[in-house]
Every structure is written in C-alpha cells, then in structure tokens.
Enzyme design. Structure first.
Site, PDB file in Angstrom:
ATOM      1  N   ASP A  19       1.758  -3.696  -4.034  1.00 22.60           N
ATOM      2  CA  ASP A  19       1.091  -2.699  -3.193  1.00 22.60           C
ATOM      3  C   ASP A  19       1.397  -1.336  -3.814  1.00 22.60           C
ATOM      4  O   ASP A  19       2.344  -1.207  -4.616  1.00 22.60           O
ATOM      5  CB  ASP A  19       1.711  -2.839  -1.782  1.00 22.60           C
ATOM      6  N   ILE A  20       0.647  -0.320  -3.467  1.00 20.62           N
ATOM      7  CA  ILE A  20       0.861   0.999  -4.095  1.00 20.62           C
ATOM      8  C   ILE A  20       1.550   1.988  -3.149  1.00 20.62           C
ATOM      9  O   ILE A  20       2.722   2.328  -3.350  1.00 20.62           O
ATOM     10  CB  ILE A  20      -0.473   1.593  -4.599  1.00 20.62           C
ATOM     11  N   ASP A  21       0.823   2.420  -2.130  1.00 22.59           N
ATOM     12  CA  ASP A  21       1.367   3.483  -1.262  1.00 22.59           C
ATOM     13  C   ASP A  21       2.465   2.947  -0.343  1.00 22.59           C
ATOM     14  O   ASP A  21       2.249   1.982   0.362  1.00 22.59           O
ATOM     15  CB  ASP A  21       0.228   4.106  -0.446  1.00 22.59           C
ATOM     16  N   ASP A 198       4.524  -2.796   1.934  1.00 22.08           N
ATOM     17  CA  ASP A 198       5.266  -2.051   2.973  1.00 22.08           C
ATOM     18  C   ASP A 198       4.600  -2.046   4.344  1.00 22.08           C
ATOM     19  O   ASP A 198       5.206  -1.578   5.316  1.00 22.08           O
ATOM     20  CB  ASP A 198       5.435  -0.584   2.529  1.00 22.08           C
TER      21      ASP A 198
HETATM   22  O1  LIG Z   1      -2.329  -0.836   0.380  1.00 20.33           O
HETATM   23  P1  LIG Z   1      -1.714   0.455  -0.125  1.00 20.33           P
HETATM   24  O2  LIG Z   1      -1.688   0.561  -1.628  1.00 20.33           O
HETATM   25  O3  LIG Z   1      -0.395   0.763   0.512  1.00 20.33           O
HETATM   26  O4  LIG Z   1      -2.730   1.616   0.350  1.00 20.33           O
HETATM   27  C1  LIG Z   1      -2.778   1.861   1.753  1.00 20.33           C
HETATM   28  C2  LIG Z   1      -3.493   3.167   1.946  1.00 20.33           C
HETATM   29  O5  LIG Z   1      -2.785   4.138   1.148  1.00 20.33           O
HETATM   30  C3  LIG Z   1      -3.322   5.463   1.179  1.00 20.33           C
HETATM   31  O6  LIG Z   1      -3.135   6.011   2.473  1.00 20.33           O
HETATM   32  C4  LIG Z   1      -1.768   6.068   2.849  1.00 20.33           C
HETATM   33  O7  LIG Z   1      -1.009   6.821   1.868  1.00 20.33           O
HETATM   34  C5  LIG Z   1      -1.438   8.197   1.721  1.00 20.33           C
HETATM   35  C6  LIG Z   1      -0.600   8.808   0.612  1.00 20.33           C
HETATM   36  O8  LIG Z   1       0.767   8.675   0.914  1.00 20.33           O
HETATM   37  C7  LIG Z   1      -1.271   8.929   3.073  1.00 20.33           C
HETATM   38  O9  LIG Z   1      -1.759  10.267   2.922  1.00 20.33           O
HETATM   39  C8  LIG Z   1      -2.074   8.212   4.143  1.00 20.33           C
HETATM   40  O10 LIG Z   1      -1.803   8.809   5.410  1.00 20.33           O
HETATM   41  C9  LIG Z   1      -1.638   6.747   4.221  1.00 20.33           C
HETATM   42  O11 LIG Z   1      -2.488   6.040   5.148  1.00 20.33           O
HETATM   43  C10 LIG Z   1      -4.799   5.486   0.798  1.00 20.33           C
HETATM   44  O12 LIG Z   1      -5.306   6.779   1.025  1.00 20.33           O
HETATM   45  C11 LIG Z   1      -5.591   4.470   1.613  1.00 20.33           C
HETATM   46  O13 LIG Z   1      -6.927   4.440   1.102  1.00 20.33           O
HETATM   47  C12 LIG Z   1      -4.968   3.100   1.498  1.00 20.33           C
HETATM   48  O14 LIG Z   1      -5.660   2.141   2.289  1.00 20.33           O
HETATM   49 MG   LIG Z   2       1.378   0.241   1.244  1.00 19.19          MG
END
Ligand SMILES: O=P(O)(O)OC[C@H]1O[C@H](O[C@H]2O[C@H](CO)[C@@H](O)[C@H](O)[C@H]2O)[C@H](O)[C@@H](O)[C@@H]1O
Ligand SMILES: [Mg+2]
Length: 265
Positions: A19-21, A198
């Site tokens: 996963d990234i974020d 996460d």
């Molecule tokens: O599945 P992931 O790789 O964890 O991506 C999930 C979402 O991540 C991003 O949004 C989230 O992180 C952003 C940066 O930290 C934050 O600003 C936002 O509030 C979080 O929801 C991304 O923008 C989404 O498109 C993803 O689905």
């Molecule tokens: Mg994530």
C-alpha cells in the site's frame, strides 16, 4: 485462518505487495502534498530487482497518480483499489471512466464542502474521495452525502470510511482481488505473498494473502480491529523492515492479537 506465515520453509520465494499512503508515505493534509524521496525510490527499485519483479504497489491512488509520485520508477501496480492493473511495467496506463452520477455528487460535494479547510475532493474516474484529513470534522455528514448518491450509481458501489476520509468505490475495487490477479501471473506465481497496508481497504488484501499461505502486516493503529496477523508500528518501521539486508526478516514482525477483521473495504 491459521497463521502459517511465520513458518518459513527453506527456499521460500516471496512476492511483495505494498500500500502507499500511510504505509510507504506519511499522511499529508493534501493528497498532492506527499513527496517520494530518492531513498524510497532506491529501496523499491532494489526490492524489485531482489524479487525478480514480484513487487507491486496496490493503492487507492490512480495509476497516473502513482506514476507521477514515483517517476521515473515505474513498478507493477494496482491503482484505484485494483480497478486499474498494470501487470507488467511496460503496459500503458488506461484511465477508467467517471460515471455521470459520481460527477454530479462531486460537484455537489464541492459546492457544499469545498469551503471547509480540512476537506479535499479528489475525482479519480470511477472512484470519488472526500478527504477529511486527520481531523475528520463532519465525517457523518460527508458519509451521509456520499451514501445519498448510491441509488444513482451502478449496482455494487459502496461507501468506505477510512482513517482520513470517505471514498465511493465500485464493486470491483477490491485490493484482495488485485493480489490474486498478480499472483496468477509471472513473476508472482509460485511465491508466498506479503501484503503491507494501513487502512480499511487493505483488510480485503490481508484476507487474500492468508488464503495464499502469505503474510499480512498492518501498519500502525494497534487499537483498530484487523484481519492482519502481524504489525509494524509506522511508516519508518515499514521502510526499515523493507530495507533490512536480510529482508524479509519474519521474526522481526510483531504478532497481532487476532481480532475481528475491520469491515473489508
Ligand atoms: O491505498 P493507499 O495507497 O493508502 O491510498 C489511499 C488514499 O491515499 C490518498 O489519500 C490519503 O492520503 C493523502 C495523503 O496523505 C491524504 O491527504 C488523504 O486525506 C488520505 O485520504 C489518496 O489521495 C487517495 O486517492 C487514496 O485512495
Ligand atoms: Mg494506505
């Protein structure tokens, strides 16, 4: 599901799904505010080589967003929770379409919520994200607003409340299905999968890797129910574990008490 994951057998070959974020990158109040540093690019490039290409990013971000973040690195990836799949690095990214009812909701959300300092609306073709940031003020209202659009959307759409926002996802947006697609193709076939994530949508992938004799690792939030059987404390711990010369050092993983799985999003 019994956890065979910490019973490595000689000659195990691994596949890694990340996963990234919240896993590789710390959260930022704006989705476009996160930055991938060269140390992370090098770490992933080295792992990709070490795993003979059996490494994929599985994210709610679109493939286009993933490639912009990690460029010039271009890894195998599942974007939009698996709706967009790049099973080999040289495949072109094909953006998925935004349904009209989702466009209408995005415009309504922008009109109603766009003024709030903590709200960011992210239109990603067939997925709409309404980010609330770390202080989810008004999350109930946002969830109600998102659910109000469901009758006008294709069957199977669902609203997922994550750690820092709400997303509207179509039926096929399931990270665990993306893992299965990769695992059915070279160079992933015949390997044991490791999934690190996460948030709520990662629960589906945790369940999938259990069925593939793999390892599930949840990042942070020890108070949250999860299907994951192992834990890493935070993004820094993830990057240290991935960067260990003896990767994957399984006995460095903390075992999580098996708890009721969060609703797989
Ligand atoms: O599945 P992931 O790789 O964890 O991506 C999930 C979402 O991540 C991003 O949004 C989230 O992180 C952003 C940066 O930290 C934050 O600003 C936002 O509030 C979080 O929801 C991304 O923008 C989404 O498109 C993803 O689905
Ligand atoms: Mg994530």
């Amino acid at each position: 599901m019994a956890d065979s994951a910490l019973a490595p057998t000689a000659g195990d070959r691994w596949a890694l799904f990340l996963d990234i974020d919240g896993t590789l990158l710390e959260h930022h109040k704006d989705p476009t505010g996160v930055v991938v540093d060269d140390e992370l690019r090098d770490l992933l490039a080295n792992l990709d080589r070490q795993l003979d290409g059996a490494l994929a990013l599985i994210s709610g971000r679109s493939l286009a967003s993933i490639d912009t973040l990690f460029q010039p690195l271009r890894l195998r990836a599942g974007g939009l929770f698996g709706i967009e799949l790049r099973l080999s690095p040289d495949e072109p990214a094909v953006a998925a379409e935004e349904p009209p009812a989702l466009a209408t909701l995005a415009e309504r959300a922008q009109a109603e919520l766009g003024h709030a300092p903590n709200i960011v609306i992210e239109r990603k073709g067939p997925v709409l994200a309404i980010h609330t940031g770390p202080h989810p003020d008004g999350l109930e209202h946002i969830t109600r607003l998102a659910k109000s659009a469901l009758p006008g959307l294709p069957a199977g759409y669902r609203v997922v409340e994550g750690n820092v926002g709400v997303e509207l996802l179509p039926a096929q947006a399931l990270k665990g299905d993306a893992v299965h697609r990769f695992m059915a193709t070279p160079p992933f076939q015949g390997r044991r999968p490791i999934f690190i994530g996460d948030d709520v949508p990662d629960e589906h992938a945790f369940e999938s890797v259990h069925g593939l004799d793999g390892i599930s690792i949840k990042v942070g939030r020890p108070e949250q129910a999860t299907a994951a059987l192992h834990a890493l404390a935070d993004v820094a711990a993830v990057r240290a574990w991935l960067g260990d010369p003896q990767f994957p050092l399984l006995d460095k993983l903390v075992r999580r008490e098996v708890t009721a799985a969060a609703q797989a999003g």
